[in-house]
Scaffold this motif. Sequence first.
Motif, PDB file in Angstrom:
ATOM      1  N   VAL A 162      -5.751  10.608  13.323  1.00  0.00           N
ATOM      2  CA  VAL A 162      -6.088   9.193  13.132  1.00  0.00           C
ATOM      3  C   VAL A 162      -6.369   8.546  14.479  1.00  0.00           C
ATOM      4  CG1 VAL A 162      -4.715   8.970  11.027  1.00  0.00           C
ATOM      5  CG2 VAL A 162      -3.656   8.467  13.251  1.00  0.00           C
ATOM      6  N   ARG A 163      -7.003   7.390  14.431  1.00  0.00           N
ATOM      7  CA  ARG A 163      -7.200   6.621  15.653  1.00  0.00           C
ATOM      8  C   ARG A 163      -5.856   6.052  16.103  1.00  0.00           C
ATOM      9  NH1 ARG A 163     -12.667   2.929  14.891  1.00  0.00           N
ATOM     10  NH2 ARG A 163     -14.083   4.615  14.214  1.00  0.00           N
ATOM     11  N   PRO A 164      -5.556   6.126  17.380  1.00  0.00           N
ATOM     12  CA  PRO A 164      -4.279   5.586  17.871  1.00  0.00           C
ATOM     13  C   PRO A 164      -4.333   4.074  18.027  1.00  0.00           C
ATOM     14  CG  PRO A 164      -5.504   6.550  19.681  1.00  0.00           C
ATOM     15  CD  PRO A 164      -6.312   6.818  18.444  1.00  0.00           C
ATOM     16  N   GLU A 165      -4.384   3.369  16.880  1.00  0.00           N
ATOM     17  CA  GLU A 165      -4.543   1.919  16.922  1.00  0.00           C
ATOM     18  C   GLU A 165      -3.441   1.176  16.168  1.00  0.00           C
ATOM     19  OE1 GLU A 165      -8.444   1.430  15.353  1.00  0.00           O
ATOM     20  OE2 GLU A 165      -7.885   1.972  13.289  1.00  0.00           O
ATOM     21  N   LEU A 166      -2.612   1.896  15.393  1.00  0.00           N
ATOM     22  CA  LEU A 166      -1.495   1.293  14.675  1.00  0.00           C
ATOM     23  C   LEU A 166      -0.196   1.879  15.216  1.00  0.00           C
ATOM     24  CD1 LEU A 166      -2.873   1.493  11.023  1.00  0.00           C
ATOM     25  CD2 LEU A 166      -2.893  -0.489  12.552  1.00  0.00           C
ATOM     26  N   ASP A 167       0.837   1.060  15.309  1.00  0.00           N
ATOM     27  CA  ASP A 167       2.070   1.574  15.885  1.00  0.00           C
ATOM     28  C   ASP A 167       2.935   2.262  14.828  1.00  0.00           C
ATOM     29  OD1 ASP A 167       3.570  -0.403  14.528  1.00  0.00           O
ATOM     30  OD2 ASP A 167       3.513  -1.759  16.235  1.00  0.00           O
ATOM     31  N   TYR A 168       4.004   2.877  15.290  1.00  0.00           N
ATOM     32  CA  TYR A 168       4.861   3.667  14.409  1.00  0.00           C
ATOM     33  C   TYR A 168       5.487   2.828  13.300  1.00  0.00           C
ATOM     34  CZ  TYR A 168       4.680   7.842  17.381  1.00  0.00           C
ATOM     35  OH  TYR A 168       4.268   8.959  18.073  1.00  0.00           O
ATOM     36  N   ASP A 169       5.727   1.546  13.545  1.00  0.00           N
ATOM     37  CA  ASP A 169       6.335   0.685  12.528  1.00  0.00           C
ATOM     38  C   ASP A 169       5.428   0.497  11.325  1.00  0.00           C
ATOM     39  OD1 ASP A 169       8.609   0.366  14.011  1.00  0.00           O
ATOM     40  OD2 ASP A 169       7.972  -1.522  14.944  1.00  0.00           O
ATOM     41  N   VAL A 170       4.146   0.755  11.493  1.00  0.00           N
ATOM     42  CA  VAL A 170       3.195   0.699  10.388  1.00  0.00           C
ATOM     43  C   VAL A 170       2.944   2.089   9.823  1.00  0.00           C
ATOM     44  CG1 VAL A 170       0.825   0.121   9.718  1.00  0.00           C
ATOM     45  CG2 VAL A 170       2.083  -1.366  11.296  1.00  0.00           C
ATOM     46  N   VAL A 171       2.738   3.059  10.696  1.00  0.00           N
ATOM     47  CA  VAL A 171       2.328   4.397  10.270  1.00  0.00           C
ATOM     48  C   VAL A 171       3.433   5.120   9.499  1.00  0.00           C
ATOM     49  CG1 VAL A 171       1.678   6.679  11.112  1.00  0.00           C
ATOM     50  CG2 VAL A 171       0.601   4.638  12.076  1.00  0.00           C
ATOM     51  N   THR A 224     -12.299  14.356  15.099  1.00  0.00           N
ATOM     52  CA  THR A 224     -12.083  13.488  13.929  1.00  0.00           C
ATOM     53  C   THR A 224     -10.959  12.505  14.228  1.00  0.00           C
ATOM     54  OG1 THR A 224     -12.765  15.252  12.404  1.00  0.00           O
ATOM     55  CG2 THR A 224     -11.490  13.413  11.484  1.00  0.00           C
ATOM     56  N   ARG A 225     -11.273  11.229  14.206  1.00  0.00           N
ATOM     57  CA  ARG A 225     -10.270  10.181  14.387  1.00  0.00           C
ATOM     58  C   ARG A 225     -10.492   9.129  13.311  1.00  0.00           C
ATOM     59  NH1 ARG A 225      -8.022  13.524  16.263  1.00  0.00           N
ATOM     60  NH2 ARG A 225      -7.165  13.820  18.353  1.00  0.00           N
ATOM     61  N   GLN A 226      -9.614   9.104  12.332  1.00  0.00           N
ATOM     62  CA  GLN A 226      -9.810   8.305  11.131  1.00  0.00           C
ATOM     63  C   GLN A 226      -9.009   7.004  11.179  1.00  0.00           C
ATOM     64  OE1 GLN A 226     -10.020  11.690   7.808  1.00  0.00           O
ATOM     65  NE2 GLN A 226      -8.355  12.027   9.231  1.00  0.00           N
ATOM     66  N   ARG A 227      -9.526   6.006  10.507  1.00  0.00           N
ATOM     67  CA  ARG A 227      -8.805   4.740  10.371  1.00  0.00           C
ATOM     68  C   ARG A 227      -8.021   4.773   9.052  1.00  0.00           C
ATOM     69  NH1 ARG A 227     -12.058  -0.438  12.399  1.00  0.00           N
ATOM     70  NH2 ARG A 227      -9.874  -1.028  12.647  1.00  0.00           N
ATOM     71  N   LEU A 228      -6.944   4.008   9.002  1.00  0.00           N
ATOM     72  CA  LEU A 228      -6.065   4.029   7.837  1.00  0.00           C
ATOM     73  C   LEU A 228      -6.270   2.851   6.898  1.00  0.00           C
ATOM     74  CD1 LEU A 228      -2.683   5.224   9.411  1.00  0.00           C
ATOM     75  CD2 LEU A 228      -4.300   6.552   8.054  1.00  0.00           C
ATOM     76  N   ASP A 229      -7.146   1.898   7.244  1.00  0.00           N
ATOM     77  CA  ASP A 229      -7.260   0.699   6.417  1.00  0.00           C
ATOM     78  C   ASP A 229      -7.739   1.008   5.002  1.00  0.00           C
ATOM     79  OD1 ASP A 229      -9.658   1.471   7.536  1.00  0.00           O
ATOM     80  OD2 ASP A 229     -10.349  -0.550   8.008  1.00  0.00           O
ATOM     81  N   GLN A 250      -5.628   0.586   1.388  1.00  0.00           N
ATOM     82  CA  GLN A 250      -6.157  -0.172   0.253  1.00  0.00           C
ATOM     83  C   GLN A 250      -6.188   0.673  -1.011  1.00  0.00           C
ATOM     84  OE1 GLN A 250      -9.986  -1.603   1.548  1.00  0.00           O
ATOM     85  NE2 GLN A 250      -9.124  -2.822   3.227  1.00  0.00           N
ATOM     86  N   ARG A 251      -6.639   1.915  -0.882  1.00  0.00           N
ATOM     87  CA  ARG A 251      -6.733   2.785  -2.053  1.00  0.00           C
ATOM     88  C   ARG A 251      -5.350   3.117  -2.624  1.00  0.00           C
ATOM     89  NH1 ARG A 251     -11.316   6.354  -3.239  1.00  0.00           N
ATOM     90  NH2 ARG A 251     -13.174   5.356  -2.399  1.00  0.00           N
ATOM     91  N   LEU A 252      -4.367   3.197  -1.748  1.00  0.00           N
ATOM     92  CA  LEU A 252      -3.001   3.481  -2.208  1.00  0.00           C
ATOM     93  C   LEU A 252      -2.333   2.222  -2.768  1.00  0.00           C
ATOM     94  CD1 LEU A 252      -0.989   5.874  -2.303  1.00  0.00           C
ATOM     95  CD2 LEU A 252      -0.072   5.062  -0.106  1.00  0.00           C
ATOM     96  N   GLY A 253      -2.948   1.060  -2.517  1.00  0.00           N
ATOM     97  CA  GLY A 253      -2.355  -0.199  -2.946  1.00  0.00           C
ATOM     98  C   GLY A 253      -1.125  -0.555  -2.150  1.00  0.00           C
ATOM     99  N   TRP A 254      -1.168  -0.186  -0.855  1.00  0.00           N
ATOM    100  CA  TRP A 254      -0.001  -0.392   0.012  1.00  0.00           C
ATOM    101  C   TRP A 254      -0.350  -1.396   1.093  1.00  0.00           C
ATOM    102  CZ3 TRP A 254       0.913   0.464   5.254  1.00  0.00           C
ATOM    103  CH2 TRP A 254       2.273   0.417   5.662  1.00  0.00           C
ATOM    104  N   GLU A 255       0.576  -2.285   1.353  1.00  0.00           N
ATOM    105  CA  GLU A 255       0.382  -3.269   2.414  1.00  0.00           C
ATOM    106  C   GLU A 255       1.578  -3.236   3.340  1.00  0.00           C
ATOM    107  OE1 GLU A 255      -0.420  -8.058   2.995  1.00  0.00           O
ATOM    108  OE2 GLU A 255      -0.538  -7.133   1.017  1.00  0.00           O
ATOM    109  N   SER A 256       1.329  -3.142   4.623  1.00  0.00           N
ATOM    110  CA  SER A 256       2.395  -3.047   5.604  1.00  0.00           C
ATOM    111  C   SER A 256       3.213  -4.318   5.640  1.00  0.00           C
ATOM    112  CB  SER A 256       1.807  -2.758   6.986  1.00  0.00           C
ATOM    113  OG  SER A 256       2.782  -2.929   7.983  1.00  0.00           O
ATOM    114  N   ALA A 257       4.528  -4.145   5.720  1.00  0.00           N
ATOM    115  CA  ALA A 257       5.406  -5.283   5.875  1.00  0.00           C
ATOM    116  C   ALA A 257       5.220  -5.945   7.236  1.00  0.00           C
ATOM    117  CB  ALA A 257       6.862  -4.848   5.714  1.00  0.00           C
ATOM    118  N   ALA A 258       4.626  -5.185   8.183  1.00  0.00           N
ATOM    119  CA  ALA A 258       4.401  -5.708   9.530  1.00  0.00           C
ATOM    120  C   ALA A 258       3.122  -6.526   9.623  1.00  0.00           C
ATOM    121  CB  ALA A 258       4.349  -4.563  10.542  1.00  0.00           C
ATOM    122  N   ALA A 259       2.319  -6.484   8.526  1.00  0.00           N
ATOM    123  CA  ALA A 259       1.028  -7.195   8.561  1.00  0.00           C
ATOM    124  C   ALA A 259       1.232  -8.705   8.498  1.00  0.00           C
ATOM    125  CB  ALA A 259       0.155  -6.719   7.409  1.00  0.00           C
TER     126      ALA A 259
END
Length: 292
Positions: free
Chosen positions: A165-174, A274-279, A283-292
């Motif tokens: 993945v792209r290193p753009e989200l921190d561990y508290d989200v991932v 390959t460096r993928q984004r998680l957004d 969305q497809r999993l229907g999950w929203e980060s509590a940190a958002a």
Amino acid sequence: MRVTNAARVVDPASGLTKMDLVRYYVEVAPWMLPHLQGRPAYIRRVPRGIQQPMTFQQHTLDMKGLKGTDPATWPGHDPAILFTSAEDLAAGAQLDMVEVHTWNSTEAAPHCPDRLVFDLDPGEGVAWKQLCDGARLVRALLQELELRSWLKTTGGKGLHVVVPVRPELDYDVVKPFTEAVVRHLAQVLPQLFVAKSGARNRTGRIFIDYLRNGWVQSTAEALSVRARPGLGVSMPVAWEQLDDVEGPAHWTVANTVASLRRRRRDPWAAYWTTRQRLDVAMQRLGWESAAA
């Protein structure tokens, strides 16, 4: 480099010695170092062989020959270990290193992982074919989430499914996201998967360990030896190759380098670019980060 106690048997089951381990890490370095590049590491040391107490070491502690990460990588702690060359790996083996574990992030962005690891750990009674089928189901879900994944044996009991993945989200989200993926699998296929650790919880089922996706947690790195009878090796494999793999310790110190030299292509060739984004996956999993 002078190797002390070179003839000492590390694994009585195979008869492999400390010198065999030093030689292995030197010879495997061209394939292993790309996985280690810039990645903080821990090591498991076995000064008296794998049947005796072992030491899991997170820091260099001024040990001769071991390089450390930039102190800014892990403020408030001694540097983690860093491998940059075959000489570094040889120095580790001279210090009785058997296993190499690494973070999911690098020095360049220590708080933002550049990979997710789903560790499939089979409970008692889970056959190898069942484990392989489980790994394919994990891959299928990830594909539904528009995430490509790569596979490796653990060299121990299980399989690792790895997602760059792209290193753009921190561990508290991932980490919570990976937990949500695992809980979804356990809810949809409770007869096969379990999201709760503990031997009694996973009898006949596969525990998918998402906890390795936390801050300063680590996973046995590709081509690391494992401190188990036979000295199995964690080997990257192609998904199409899985049917030909006889078990999680199919590759060992004794046969890995020769196998790598016979390979015509790297089964993880596309992984490196390959460096993928998680957004979209979130969305497809229907999950929203509590940190958002």
